[in-house]
Structure formats: structure tokens, C-alpha cells
Write a protein that holds these residues in place. Structure first.
Motif, PDB file in Angstrom:
ATOM      1  N   ALA A 226      -5.650  -7.220  -4.516  1.00 39.53           N
ATOM      2  CA  ALA A 226      -4.321  -6.748  -4.121  1.00 39.53           C
ATOM      3  C   ALA A 226      -3.828  -7.515  -2.903  1.00 39.53           C
ATOM      4  CB  ALA A 226      -4.360  -5.250  -3.827  1.00 39.53           C
TER       5      ALA A 226
ATOM      6  N   ASP B 271      -3.051  -1.957   0.666  1.00 31.94           N
ATOM      7  CA  ASP B 271      -2.914  -3.269   0.032  1.00 31.94           C
ATOM      8  C   ASP B 271      -3.740  -4.317   0.790  1.00 31.94           C
ATOM      9  OD1 ASP B 271      -1.391  -3.633   2.290  1.00 31.94           O
ATOM     10  OD2 ASP B 271       0.509  -3.995   1.247  1.00 31.94           O
TER      11      ASP B 271
ATOM     12  N   CYS C  78       2.160  -5.175  -0.901  1.00 31.52           N
ATOM     13  CA  CYS C  78       3.137  -4.403  -1.672  1.00 31.52           C
ATOM     14  C   CYS C  78       4.406  -4.277  -0.846  1.00 31.52           C
ATOM     15  CB  CYS C  78       2.602  -3.005  -1.988  1.00 31.52           C
ATOM     16  SG  CYS C  78       1.376  -2.950  -3.298  1.00 31.52           S
ATOM     17  N   GLU C  79       5.548  -4.509  -1.483  1.00 32.87           N
ATOM     18  CA  GLU C  79       6.810  -4.288  -0.788  1.00 32.87           C
ATOM     19  C   GLU C  79       6.992  -2.805  -0.518  1.00 32.87           C
ATOM     20  OE1 GLU C  79      10.048  -6.067  -2.831  1.00 32.87           O
ATOM     21  OE2 GLU C  79       9.135  -8.061  -2.901  1.00 32.87           O
TER      22      GLU C  79
ATOM     23  N   SER D  32       3.464 -12.442  -7.335  1.00 33.43           N
ATOM     24  CA  SER D  32       4.267 -11.246  -7.089  1.00 33.43           C
ATOM     25  C   SER D  32       4.743 -10.723  -8.441  1.00 33.43           C
ATOM     26  CB  SER D  32       5.453 -11.570  -6.187  1.00 33.43           C
ATOM     27  OG  SER D  32       6.253 -10.419  -5.985  1.00 33.43           O
TER      28      SER D  32
ATOM     29  N   VAL E 185       3.492  -1.319 -12.315  1.00 34.49           N
ATOM     30  CA  VAL E 185       4.042  -1.650 -10.997  1.00 34.49           C
ATOM     31  C   VAL E 185       5.273  -0.764 -10.798  1.00 34.49           C
ATOM     32  CG1 VAL E 185       4.934  -3.455  -9.485  1.00 34.49           C
ATOM     33  CG2 VAL E 185       3.237  -4.025 -11.252  1.00 34.49           C
TER      34      VAL E 185
ATOM     35  N   CYS F 145       4.896  -6.148  -6.216  1.00 33.79           N
ATOM     36  CA  CYS F 145       3.629  -6.176  -5.495  1.00 33.79           C
ATOM     37  C   CYS F 145       2.867  -7.451  -5.867  1.00 33.79           C
ATOM     38  CB  CYS F 145       2.766  -4.956  -5.842  1.00 33.79           C
ATOM     39  SG  CYS F 145       3.453  -3.382  -5.270  1.00 33.79           S
TER      40      CYS F 145
ATOM     41  N   GLY G 274       6.403   0.126  -2.964  1.00 32.80           N
ATOM     42  CA  GLY G 274       5.757  -0.402  -4.157  1.00 32.80           C
ATOM     43  C   GLY G 274       4.345   0.140  -4.345  1.00 32.80           C
ATOM     44  N   SER G 275       3.888   0.159  -5.593  1.00 30.97           N
ATOM     45  CA  SER G 275       2.528   0.602  -5.903  1.00 30.97           C
ATOM     46  C   SER G 275       2.054  -0.062  -7.190  1.00 30.97           C
ATOM     47  CB  SER G 275       2.451   2.126  -6.047  1.00 30.97           C
ATOM     48  OG  SER G 275       3.192   2.561  -7.172  1.00 30.97           O
ATOM     49  N   VAL G 276       0.730  -0.183  -7.306  1.00 33.58           N
ATOM     50  CA  VAL G 276       0.113  -0.770  -8.492  1.00 33.58           C
ATOM     51  C   VAL G 276      -0.972   0.176  -8.992  1.00 33.58           C
ATOM     52  CG1 VAL G 276      -1.195  -2.695  -9.458  1.00 33.58           C
ATOM     53  CG2 VAL G 276       0.487  -3.113  -7.646  1.00 33.58           C
TER      54      VAL G 276
ATOM     55  N   THR H 152      -1.074   0.865  -2.678  1.00 34.23           N
ATOM     56  CA  THR H 152       0.217   1.054  -2.018  1.00 34.23           C
ATOM     57  C   THR H 152       0.214   0.233  -0.734  1.00 34.23           C
ATOM     58  OG1 THR H 152      -0.530   2.964  -0.737  1.00 34.23           O
ATOM     59  CG2 THR H 152       0.360   3.406  -2.947  1.00 34.23           C
ATOM     60  N   GLU H 153       1.269   0.370   0.043  1.00 33.96           N
ATOM     61  CA  GLU H 153       1.305  -0.318   1.342  1.00 33.96           C
ATOM     62  C   GLU H 153       0.146   0.098   2.236  1.00 33.96           C
ATOM     63  OE1 GLU H 153       5.521  -0.984   3.067  1.00 33.96           O
ATOM     64  OE2 GLU H 153       5.686   0.827   1.814  1.00 33.96           O
TER      65      GLU H 153
END
Length: 313
Positions: A72, A110, A75-76, A45, A131, A136, A79-81, A106-107
Motif C-alpha cells: 500500500a 497506508d 491513499c488520497e 494510483s 477502491v 489510492c 480513500g480506502s482499499v 486507509t490514510e
């Protein structure tokens, strides 16, 4: 008379060792022995990190076929990566690999895996990530196809020989290199064509008088660089004439410039195919053979003839 020589030779061939070995099917290991995986970003995480602040470990990929996986997890909320591949030749200066940006996680997307093949020519690659919003879970792995290196030196030499052959036939620089053109005098017309296109840039235009004094011409004022023509040129601006001087005895006029295909102007696929045909033929026939002027050479010339140029100085 116009002549030229190479000042700085090619450092990165347009066909990589990995591509040549793949074309030759030169590797003989089992599948498991031929594949290696290295972590760039360890799984876990990862907390908020702006501006690609999460930087992974570097992996040496020189001479290997390689790909990068972004794994991946969840993601909370919010959240995004955003992750991308970076490359380097010296382990110090890092630049973004063109085409190396992963789709932002993103969610909504993911718990998925993305893969990007690395086709650059640098020795090291790594993954950097931003992040945002919330923590994430993700990791990044570099997968390399390893191979026997007993013939790597031979194959590398064949790649260089194939490039030089194709350059001589087409009259084109197939990879970035610094050249210098020499003239005995300025031409009657308003331009000078520079050998070995495509032209990238002109470093300097200099002329030396009979006393040995060298003068550097001013770009945009005394000459204009034309990189758009098939054969690149330096051209006189409107109303400007070439300098009048008593010339040094030997090669008084020198134009230094960079030419060659690049990431923004890639080498045509037909030239690459011609290189691969030559590499394969020379690899399979390591001594003189009777088919030197046969079908293989006709196939190579057919591909290269599409890009053959003439320059007139």
C-alpha cells in the motif's frame, strides 16, 4: 451386508506438494533461485472501483509454497482499499480464498505491507480490490517458492499413498470424494451408517426390485441425513418405515454420498502429521527396510489412533 466403493476419487490432496517438499527439504536451489515474484496488480494510483472491480492477473501456484503481498502506498483523503485473494482451478470460476481478506487500507494505515500465506489447493490465485472514496496507490504481488521438479511425481505419489494408508487405518475420508454404499436389504433399525466419515451430504438413496425397476427415495420425507454424528447416517423420520419390496438379486439398495474433510471442517493436525511422517519415511527409504514395524510405524499409529472410527452399516 454393507459394502462401498469410490465413485469420484480425491482431486485435491489434504497435504499439498509444496507442503510435502518443504517438510522433506527437497529443494536444493539458492535462495534467489528458489524465490519468484509475480505481479497480480501492478503498482500505481488506482481509481475508484466498486465491488472488487480492480481485478489482478492470475498466477499459477500449483505445487508451490506461496504468499501474497499487498503493498500500500498513499491513499488520497477519504480513500480506502479492500483487497482479497481469489482462487480457481480452471481459470474461469473464481471463489474467495478463506482467510484471504487483507485489512482495509486507509490514510491511517497506508504506506505499509500486508502478507497472507496461500494455503489452498487451487492452481491459480489472483487479487481483487475495491477502491472507495478516492484514488489510492497500491500493488499486489504473488511470491512463490519454486523448486526442482525432478521428484515431484514421486512425492505426489507418496502423498496419495500416505492419505490412502491413513484413510484405511482411521476409517475416515481425509479429502472430499464421492462414495456409494451397497446393501442387500434395509436394516431392522431406523438408520444406516455410511462408511468413511465425515459425511458431507447424501446425493440419493435408491432401491431396485426383482423386476429391475429402480426407485429413488425422497429426502426429508422418507429419510433424514445426519451429518453431525461421528459416523454419518441416513435416518427414518418419525412414523416412517423402510420400503417393503422384493429385492433385486445383487446390491439392490444404493446410497450415493459425499464424504471427507473440507475447508469448513478441516482435517485434524494429528492426521496431517502422520501423513508427513509416512511421506518422509518412504522418501528416505525407497526400498524395503527392516524397520517396517518399528518406531516410525508406532508413532504414526499413535497419531492416527486418536481418530480411528468403526462403522456398523
Amino acid at each position: 451386508m454393507l459394502d462401498y466403493k469410490i465413485i469420484t476419487a480425491v482431486t485435491t490432496e489434504p497435504v499439498t506438494l509444496a507442503e510435502a517438499k518443504l517438510h522433506l527439504r527437497a529443494n536444493s536451489e539458492s535462495f534467489s533461485d528458489g524465490i519468484a515474484t509475480s505481479q497480480s496488480i501492478a503498482p500505481g494510483s488506482h481509481t475508484i472501483a466498486a465491488s472488487y472491480g480492480t481485478v489482478g492477473a492470475a498466477v499459477d501456484v500449483l505445487g508451490y509454497f506461496s504468499a501474497v503481498n499487498l503493498n500500500a502506498g498513499a491513499c488520497e483523503t477519504g480513500g480506502s482499499v479492500a483487497a482479497k485473494i481469489q482462487e480457481s482451478d480452471d481459470f474461469v470460476t473464481w471463489t474467495d480464498f478463506t482467510g484471504g481478506a487483507f485489512t482495509t487500507v486507509t490514510e491511517a494505515n497506508d504506506n505499509s505491507v500486508q502478507e497472507i500465506e496461500y494455503t489452498g489447493g487451487k492452481q491459480y490465485i489472483r487479487v481483487a480490490a475495491t477502491v472507495a472514496g478516492a484514488a489510492c496507490e497500491f500493488s499486489a504481488d504473488v511470491i512463490t517458492v519454486t523448486g526442482e521438479d525432478a521428484e515431484d511425481s514421486l512425492i505426489s505419489d507418496l502423498v496419495t499413498a500416505a492419505r490412502e494408508y491413513c484413510e484405511a487405518f482411521t476409517g475416515r475420508a481425509l479429502a472430499p470424494q464421492t462414495l456409494e454404499a451397497y446393501l442387500d436389504r434395509f436394516p431392522c433399525r431406523n438408520h444406516i451408517e455410511l462408511p468413511m466419515p465425515p459425511l458431507q451430504s447424501v446425493t440419493s438413496v435408491k432401491y431396485k426390485d426383482s423386476s429391475g425397476t429402480e426407485t429413488t427415495m425422497t429426502a426429508d420425507t422418507e429419510y433424514i441425513v445426519d451429518v453431525d454424528s461421528t459416523v454419518g447416517r441416513i435416518v427414518l423420520p418419525y412414523g416412517v418405515t423402510w420400503p417393503s419390496f422384493t429385492a433385486w438379486t445383487v446390491n439392490p439398495i444404493r446410497v450415493r454420498y459425499t464424504a471427507g474433510y473440507s475447508a469448513t471442517n478441516p482435517m485434524p493436525k494429528t492426521i496431517k502429521q502422520a501423513m508427513l511422517l509416512l511421506i518422509c519415511h518412504w522418501y528416505d527409504h525407497k526400498s524395503a527396510v527392516g524397520d517396517v514395524g518399528g518406531r516410525m510405524e508406532l508413532a504414526v499409529h499413535a497419531l492416527l489412533s486418536l481418530h480411528r472410527v468403526r462403522w456398523f452399516g
